[in-house]
Design an enzyme around this catalytic site. Structure first.
Site, PDB file in Angstrom:
ATOM      1  N   ASP A  60       2.670  -3.816   4.543  1.00  0.00           N
ATOM      2  CA  ASP A  60       2.457  -2.603   4.162  1.00  0.00           C
ATOM      3  C   ASP A  60       1.530  -1.739   4.884  1.00  0.00           C
ATOM      4  O   ASP A  60       0.952  -2.571   5.728  1.00  0.00           O
ATOM      5  CB  ASP A  60       2.007  -2.770   2.254  1.00  0.00           C
ATOM      6  CG  ASP A  60       0.916  -3.520   2.061  1.00  0.00           C
ATOM      7  OD1 ASP A  60      -0.044  -3.461   2.848  1.00  0.00           O
ATOM      8  OD2 ASP A  60       0.890  -4.472   1.143  1.00  0.00           O
ATOM      9  N   PRO A  61       0.991  -0.501   4.209  1.00  0.00           N
ATOM     10  CA  PRO A  61       0.110   0.185   4.931  1.00  0.00           C
ATOM     11  C   PRO A  61      -1.271  -0.715   5.262  1.00  0.00           C
ATOM     12  O   PRO A  61      -1.838  -0.351   6.170  1.00  0.00           O
ATOM     13  CB  PRO A  61      -0.003   1.375   4.259  1.00  0.00           C
ATOM     14  CG  PRO A  61       1.313   1.496   3.536  1.00  0.00           C
ATOM     15  CD  PRO A  61       1.602   0.272   2.895  1.00  0.00           C
ATOM     16  N   LYS A  63      -1.658  -3.955   5.569  1.00  0.00           N
ATOM     17  CA  LYS A  63      -1.536  -5.185   6.121  1.00  0.00           C
ATOM     18  C   LYS A  63       0.046  -5.244   7.057  1.00  0.00           C
ATOM     19  O   LYS A  63       0.879  -5.288   6.131  1.00  0.00           O
ATOM     20  CB  LYS A  63      -1.675  -6.453   5.308  1.00  0.00           C
ATOM     21  CG  LYS A  63      -0.703  -6.510   4.013  1.00  0.00           C
ATOM     22  CD  LYS A  63      -1.372  -7.646   3.294  1.00  0.00           C
ATOM     23  CE  LYS A  63      -0.367  -7.717   1.882  1.00  0.00           C
ATOM     24  NZ  LYS A  63      -0.510  -6.682   1.053  1.00  0.00           N
ATOM     25  N   GLU A 108       7.352  -0.288   5.017  1.00  0.00           N
ATOM     26  CA  GLU A 108       6.166   0.707   4.896  1.00  0.00           C
ATOM     27  C   GLU A 108       5.181   0.879   6.166  1.00  0.00           C
ATOM     28  O   GLU A 108       4.031   0.416   6.215  1.00  0.00           O
ATOM     29  CB  GLU A 108       5.384   0.280   3.942  1.00  0.00           C
ATOM     30  CG  GLU A 108       6.032   0.352   2.579  1.00  0.00           C
ATOM     31  CD  GLU A 108       5.360   0.139   1.293  1.00  0.00           C
ATOM     32  OE1 GLU A 108       5.656   0.751   0.121  1.00  0.00           O
ATOM     33  OE2 GLU A 108       4.280  -0.605   1.115  1.00  0.00           O
ATOM     34  N   HIS A 186       1.781   8.934  -6.699  1.00  0.00           N
ATOM     35  CA  HIS A 186       2.319   9.812  -5.728  1.00  0.00           C
ATOM     36  C   HIS A 186       2.773  10.880  -5.862  1.00  0.00           C
ATOM     37  O   HIS A 186       3.315  11.651  -5.168  1.00  0.00           O
ATOM     38  CB  HIS A 186       3.645   9.027  -4.998  1.00  0.00           C
ATOM     39  CG  HIS A 186       3.203   7.620  -4.192  1.00  0.00           C
ATOM     40  ND1 HIS A 186       4.225   6.750  -3.898  1.00  0.00           N
ATOM     41  CD2 HIS A 186       2.055   7.378  -3.690  1.00  0.00           C
ATOM     42  CE1 HIS A 186       3.433   6.072  -3.342  1.00  0.00           C
ATOM     43  NE2 HIS A 186       2.190   6.061  -3.115  1.00  0.00           N
ATOM     44  N   GLU A 211      11.791   2.443  -2.345  1.00  0.00           N
ATOM     45  CA  GLU A 211      11.131   1.729  -3.447  1.00  0.00           C
ATOM     46  C   GLU A 211      10.686   2.810  -4.504  1.00  0.00           C
ATOM     47  O   GLU A 211      10.201   3.731  -4.001  1.00  0.00           O
ATOM     48  CB  GLU A 211       9.881   0.709  -3.080  1.00  0.00           C
ATOM     49  CG  GLU A 211      10.047  -0.353  -1.835  1.00  0.00           C
ATOM     50  CD  GLU A 211       8.842  -0.789  -1.448  1.00  0.00           C
ATOM     51  OE1 GLU A 211       7.800  -0.918  -2.275  1.00  0.00           O
ATOM     52  OE2 GLU A 211       8.749  -1.444  -0.363  1.00  0.00           O
TER      53      GLU A 211
END
Length: 213
Positions: A60-61, A63, A108, A186, A211
């Site tokens: 993901d952003p 990791k 991501e 978001h 997602e």
């Protein structure tokens, strides 16, 4: 399937096990698990969306950890590994009789993928090199499947404009610009729709929410 679901999205981690073959948790989502899920999807008339993380665990952003087997590779070696791994996994899935409708090249990937970062020199060039390697494998093994590139949602139009520009500038071969969307963090659907519509129109791509919650 009875309620109209037509795709099942399944994540694939390269090697989600330690040296004692104990799983890291989170479902131990390797290729063997993906085949089990894919067979069930096909048996119920649904297509598979194969989601490659190119990591041994969650990507993901925050990791985008390099798989253990790829740690000491330079960018050319890593691109070759992405291509070969994607190709071999998809060949196994197709051989199992699973209907692959879409393949997601990275998860991501917000300016970072498999240890490559846009904050470094040649960052986007290296990231898109890996994306292109994965896409090439998809085209060869599953020529009728859509290729998706996936990002985590950002509020600012300029951020998604940067991502889509780089995909175009470095000539990444893809069909779908995919976004996560978690409404608690978001913001409005109007904002999401506005950003994705801009990308769809400017670059003639499909867009999707990959997602949500």
């Amino acid at each position: 399937s009875e309620n109209g679901i037509n795709y099942i999205r399944v994540r694939i981690w390269n090697d989600p096990f330690d040296e004692n073959r104990k799983g890291y948790g989170g479902g131990n989502c390797d290729i063997e698990n993906a085949i089990i899920v894919g067979k069930r999807a096909s048996e119920n008339g649904m297509r598979l969306l194969v989601n490659f993380h190119y990591s041994d665990f969650w990507a993901d952003p925050q990791k985008q950890m390099i798989p253990k087997a790829w740690i000491n590779m330079d960018i050319d070696e890593k691109a070759a590994a992405v291509y070969q791994y994607t190709k071999e996994c998809l060949e196994k899935i197709v051989k199992a009789g699973i209907d692959v409708g879409m393949v997601q090249v990275g998860n991501e990937t917000n300016g970072v993928l498999c240890g490559e970062s846009s904050a470094e020199p040649d960052g986007w060039k290296n990231i898109t090199t890996l994306m292109s390697a994965g896409s090439r494998a998809v085209r060869e093994v599953c020529p009728d499947a859509l290729v998706a590139i996936h990002f985590f949602f950002f509020f600012k139009v300029s951020t998604y404009a940067e991502y889509s520009y780089n995909l175009d500038f470095y000539k990444v071969d893809y069909d779908v610009f995919a976004s996560s969307y978690y409404s608690f963090w978001h913001g409005t659907l109007d904002n999401l729709s506005r950003m994705l519509s801009t990308i769809a129109t400017k670059y003639n791509k499909k867009v999707m929410v990959a997602e949500t919650s």
